[in-house]
Motif scaffolding. Structure first.
Motif, mmCIF file in Angstrom:
data_model
loop_
_atom_site.group_PDB
_atom_site.id
_atom_site.type_symbol
_atom_site.label_atom_id
_atom_site.label_comp_id
_atom_site.label_asym_id
_atom_site.label_seq_id
_atom_site.Cartn_x
_atom_site.Cartn_y
_atom_site.Cartn_z
ATOM 1 N N VAL A 1 0.836 -1.203 0.000
ATOM 2 C CA VAL A 1 0.000 0.000 0.000
ATOM 3 C C VAL A 1 0.869 1.251 0.000
ATOM 4 C CG1 VAL A 1 -0.276 0.144 2.532
ATOM 5 C CG2 VAL A 1 -2.070 1.047 1.043
ATOM 6 N N GLN A 2 2.038 1.165 0.604
ATOM 7 C CA GLN A 2 3.053 2.242 0.695
ATOM 8 C C GLN A 2 2.660 3.382 1.621
ATOM 9 O OE1 GLN A 2 5.592 0.985 -0.476
ATOM 10 N NE2 GLN A 2 5.150 -0.124 -2.356
ATOM 11 N N SER A 3 1.394 3.825 1.550
ATOM 12 C CA SER A 3 0.948 4.901 2.441
ATOM 13 C C SER A 3 -0.568 4.824 2.556
ATOM 14 C CB SER A 3 1.348 6.259 1.872
ATOM 15 O OG SER A 3 0.643 7.297 2.549
ATOM 16 N N GLY A 4 -1.102 5.356 3.663
ATOM 17 C CA GLY A 4 -2.563 5.396 3.824
ATOM 18 C C GLY A 4 -3.131 6.762 3.502
ATOM 19 N N SER A 5 -2.300 7.668 2.999
ATOM 20 C CA SER A 5 -2.759 9.027 2.694
ATOM 21 C C SER A 5 -2.944 9.194 1.187
ATOM 22 C CB SER A 5 -1.716 10.039 3.195
ATOM 23 O OG SER A 5 -1.738 11.213 2.414
ATOM 24 N N ASP A 6 -4.125 9.648 0.789
ATOM 25 C CA ASP A 6 -4.380 9.842 -0.648
ATOM 26 C C ASP A 6 -3.362 10.782 -1.286
ATOM 27 O OD1 ASP A 6 -6.510 8.123 -0.827
ATOM 28 O OD2 ASP A 6 -8.024 9.671 -0.497
ATOM 29 N N THR B 1 -6.604 5.115 -4.538
ATOM 30 C CA THR B 1 -6.861 5.874 -3.315
ATOM 31 C C THR B 1 -6.941 4.884 -2.156
ATOM 32 O OG1 THR B 1 -9.257 5.624 -3.483
ATOM 33 C CG2 THR B 1 -8.283 7.543 -4.605
ATOM 34 N N ARG B 2 -6.927 5.423 -0.936
ATOM 35 C CA ARG B 2 -7.016 4.493 0.189
ATOM 36 C C ARG B 2 -8.350 3.756 0.177
ATOM 37 N NH1 ARG B 2 -6.146 6.131 5.705
ATOM 38 N NH2 ARG B 2 -8.069 5.251 6.492
ATOM 39 N N ASP B 3 -9.415 4.450 -0.290
ATOM 40 C CA ASP B 3 -10.712 3.766 -0.366
ATOM 41 C C ASP B 3 -10.686 2.637 -1.397
ATOM 42 O OD1 ASP B 3 -11.811 5.208 1.636
ATOM 43 O OD2 ASP B 3 -12.950 6.586 0.335
ATOM 44 N N ASP B 4 -10.035 2.878 -2.532
ATOM 45 C CA ASP B 4 -9.899 1.791 -3.534
ATOM 46 C C ASP B 4 -9.231 0.594 -2.863
ATOM 47 O OD1 ASP B 4 -10.749 3.538 -5.541
ATOM 48 O OD2 ASP B 4 -8.690 4.011 -6.208
ATOM 49 N N TYR B 5 -8.165 0.897 -2.138
ATOM 50 C CA TYR B 5 -7.383 -0.175 -1.514
ATOM 51 C C TYR B 5 -8.235 -0.937 -0.504
ATOM 52 C CZ TYR B 5 -3.454 -2.601 0.664
ATOM 53 O OH TYR B 5 -2.604 -3.575 1.139
ATOM 54 N N ASP C 1 -2.825 8.897 8.810
ATOM 55 C CA ASP C 1 -3.697 8.154 7.881
ATOM 56 C C ASP C 1 -3.132 6.764 7.588
ATOM 57 O OD1 ASP C 1 -5.490 10.235 7.688
ATOM 58 O OD2 ASP C 1 -4.635 11.043 5.827
ATOM 59 N N THR C 2 -1.806 6.653 7.540
ATOM 60 C CA THR C 2 -1.190 5.341 7.339
ATOM 61 C C THR C 2 -1.464 4.443 8.544
ATOM 62 O OG1 THR C 2 0.526 6.238 5.909
ATOM 63 C CG2 THR C 2 1.013 4.124 6.961
ATOM 64 N N LEU C 3 -1.245 5.003 9.754
ATOM 65 C CA LEU C 3 -1.522 4.215 10.970
ATOM 66 C C LEU C 3 -2.977 3.752 10.964
ATOM 67 C CD1 LEU C 3 0.232 6.198 13.857
ATOM 68 C CD2 LEU C 3 0.959 4.040 12.829
ATOM 69 N N ASP C 4 -3.861 4.660 10.570
ATOM 70 C CA ASP C 4 -5.291 4.332 10.584
ATOM 71 C C ASP C 4 -5.608 3.212 9.583
ATOM 72 O OD1 ASP C 4 -8.097 5.096 11.378
ATOM 73 O OD2 ASP C 4 -8.197 5.323 9.187
ATOM 74 N N LEU C 5 -4.982 3.283 8.413
ATOM 75 C CA LEU C 5 -5.221 2.229 7.416
ATOM 76 C C LEU C 5 -4.703 0.877 7.915
ATOM 77 C CD1 LEU C 5 -5.218 2.194 3.681
ATOM 78 C CD2 LEU C 5 -3.501 0.739 4.756
ATOM 79 N N VAL C 6 -3.526 0.908 8.510
ATOM 80 C CA VAL C 6 -2.949 -0.341 9.028
ATOM 81 C C VAL C 6 -3.880 -0.932 10.093
ATOM 82 C CG1 VAL C 6 -1.016 -1.263 10.411
ATOM 83 C CG2 VAL C 6 -0.568 0.252 8.475
ATOM 84 N N ASP C 7 -4.430 -0.069 10.922
ATOM 85 C CA ASP C 7 -5.340 -0.523 11.977
ATOM 86 C C ASP C 7 -6.616 -1.111 11.359
ATOM 87 O OD1 ASP C 7 -5.585 -0.855 14.685
ATOM 88 O OD2 ASP C 7 -6.711 1.015 14.962
ATOM 89 N N LYS C 8 -7.115 -0.482 10.294
ATOM 90 C CA LYS C 8 -8.349 -0.970 9.652
ATOM 91 C C LYS C 8 -8.115 -2.312 8.978
ATOM 92 C CE LYS C 8 -11.397 2.899 8.890
ATOM 93 N NZ LYS C 8 -10.690 4.138 9.311
ATOM 94 N N VAL C 9 -7.007 -2.426 8.242
ATOM 95 C CA VAL C 9 -6.777 -3.668 7.477
ATOM 96 C C VAL C 9 -6.424 -4.819 8.422
ATOM 97 C CG1 VAL C 9 -5.335 -4.831 5.742
ATOM 98 C CG2 VAL C 9 -6.057 -2.448 5.395
#
Ligand code: SAH
Ligand code: SF4
Ligand code: F3S
Length: 445
Positions: A269-274, A285-289, A323-331
């Motif tokens: 993903v590399q980053s959670g920030s669009d 985008t993060r939503d696509d991911y 945003d990256t931390l948040d994405l990692v937490d969600k996934v």
């Protein structure tokens, strides 16, 4: 005396990714055709090859460190042959540095022309006085088939399906070192996999920088998976790496459909920030991911997911990192490779003005690793008490009393085994302990 003990010895040092490991198998194949036999150290060898990686600055440093150590061997024994190859050699400033500071290196070649290695070696063996033989090709248009290779394992194998990369992520050197995308013909891939399976290989990992964009004539990547899953004797198919910008539903459905396709995906993903993803030139985008992750888990509820994340890309703000931390937490990844952004000369991001200070990168990195590890442990704890099927891979590296194996989700399991179990055999293991990076279990008879 047998011919064996008289034969010339070689040692190959491989840095970097599976592409390089696979290339080293080819180089070993050429050497063994010439009668060389492998040894574990350069001290015991007549010839050493260093297959280099350039993806981050520390890879470059490790190469020059290794070369420095090998210099002593060359000073003692001028007949000792040193070859350097791989991704670093595709950059002119590196080749220039070798000519200038390491003129005792015997041969330099790149990623596009490993098939010229036998000729280069002949030149070195027949020269009257030392010179550095340099043969590095630009671009890399053709796919060369039919090179020999010496595989590292009997029961699992890497199979290249495509070479190069067209994505030009702004931080990445790979498109410059490996050239443009080109796919192998599907029939050549199929023949190779059939041949491997007939020889006892149970698991293949299909390799490419972005396997999803494989195009072998009118066979796309998912079609190829369906073709290969028909191969008799083959039990498991893995692949790496996938790019989130092109994961079609057809591929997602294959996870639900194909028994042999391992329920595992490495999806960087590399980053959670669009905004950061955009500046990385990644085209999602993060939503696509997150949508892709949902679909994968719907198609294959047990699927294990891993990723790559870069911390401290130029301009990354604290809130973009959050945003990256948040994405990692969600996934909730099973595992993640985390990297400090490293400037690669020649890439667009190297010139971005707003580079992040090292201490900020490190501080963010630590927070990210903490979260990644917490999820890895939680995901592993869900296996406690379950019985899983693993493919045995021999003695555990950590614990010589145990054997190791992997689940189809690529989880490493160290288990109290039975010496009768051979690498490549499938068996059932009950999980008794969950750690961050592995599981522990006992064999179920
Ligand atoms: N083709 C693969 C990745 C190849 S490089 C893909 O696109 O997923 C492996 C990983 O190294 C990348 O996913 C990225 O996370 C990391 N990487 C690449 N260039 C980097 C750089 N300049 N600094 C830090 N990490 C980098
Ligand atoms: Fe590098 Fe991006 Fe290509 Fe992966 S997809 S190899 S990160 S340019
Ligand atoms: Fe390194 Fe080249 Fe692989 S730069 S990561 S060895 S493609």
């Amino acid at each position: 005396m047998t011919g064996q003990s008289d034969s010339k010895k070689y040692h190959i040092i491989t840095f970097g990714c599976q592409m390089n490991e696979r290339d080293s198998e080819t180089l070993a194949g050429y050497l063994e055709e010439r009668g060389y036999t492998p040894v574990d150290t350069h001290e015991a060898a007549d010839l050493v090859l260093i297959n280099t990686c350039s993806v981050r600055d520390n890879a470059d440093k490790r190469f020059f460190g290794t070369l420095g150590q090998i210099k002593k061997h060359k000073e003692k024994d001028p007949d000792f042959i040193i070859g350097v190859c791989g991704c670093m050699m595709q950059q002119q400033y590196i080749v220039d540095a070798i000519k200038e500071k390491y003129p005792w290196v015997d041969m330099v070649f790149g990623t596009h022309n490993i098939h010229v290695f036998p000729e280069l070696l002949e030149d070195v063996l027949h020269e009257q006085s030392h010179s550095t033989h340099i043969n590095v090709w630009e671009g890399g248009g053709e796919v060369v088939e039919g090179m020999p290779y010496r595989r590292l394992y009997d029961y699992k194998a890497f199979v290249n399906i495509m070479y190069g990369c067209n994505n030009f992520c702004t931080y990445c050197i790979v498109p410059y070192t490996r050239g443009r995308e080109r796919s192998r013909d599907a029939k050549n891939v199929l023949e190779e996999v059939k041949h491997l399976a007939a020889g006892g290989v149970k698991e293949v990992t299909l390799l490419g920088q972005n396997v999803n964009s494989y195009k072998g004539g009118d066979v796309d990547f998912t079609d190829l998976l369906y073709m290969l899953s028909e191969v008799d004797g083959l039990e498991r198919i893995r692949f790496m790496t996938s790019h989130p910008k092109d994961i079609p539903d057809k591929l997602i459905n294959a996870f639900g459909d194909l028994d042999k396709l391992c329920k595992f995906i490495h999806l960087p993903v590399q980053s959670g920030s669009d905004e950061v993803i955009r500046r990385m030139n990644r085209h999602y985008t993060r939503d696509d991911y997150l949508r892709i992750i949902d679909k994968l888990r719907t198609a294959a509820p047990d699927i294990c997911i891993s990723t790559d994340i870069i911390v401290g890309f130029p301009g990354e703000t604290e809130s973009q990192f959050a945003d990256t931390l948040d994405l990692v937490d969600k996934v909730g990844y099973d595992s993640a490779f985390t990297f400090l952004y490293s400037i690669r000369p020649g890439t667009p991001a190297a010139k971005y003005p707003d580079q992040i200070p090292e201490e900020v990168k490190h501080e963010r990195f630590d927070r990210l690793v903490e979260m990644v590890n917490r999820h890895s442990l939680e995901r592993n704890q869900a296996y406690l008490g379950r019985t899983v099927e693993i493919m045995a891979e021999g003695e555990s590296k950590r614990d010589e009393d145990r054997q190791a194996g992997r689940t189809d989700g690529f989880k490493l399991v160290n288990f109290d085994g039975d010496e009768q179990i051979r690498p490549g055999e499938f068996c059932k293991v009950e999980i008794t302990e969950a750690k961050t990076f592995s599981l522990v279990g006992k064999l179920v008879k």
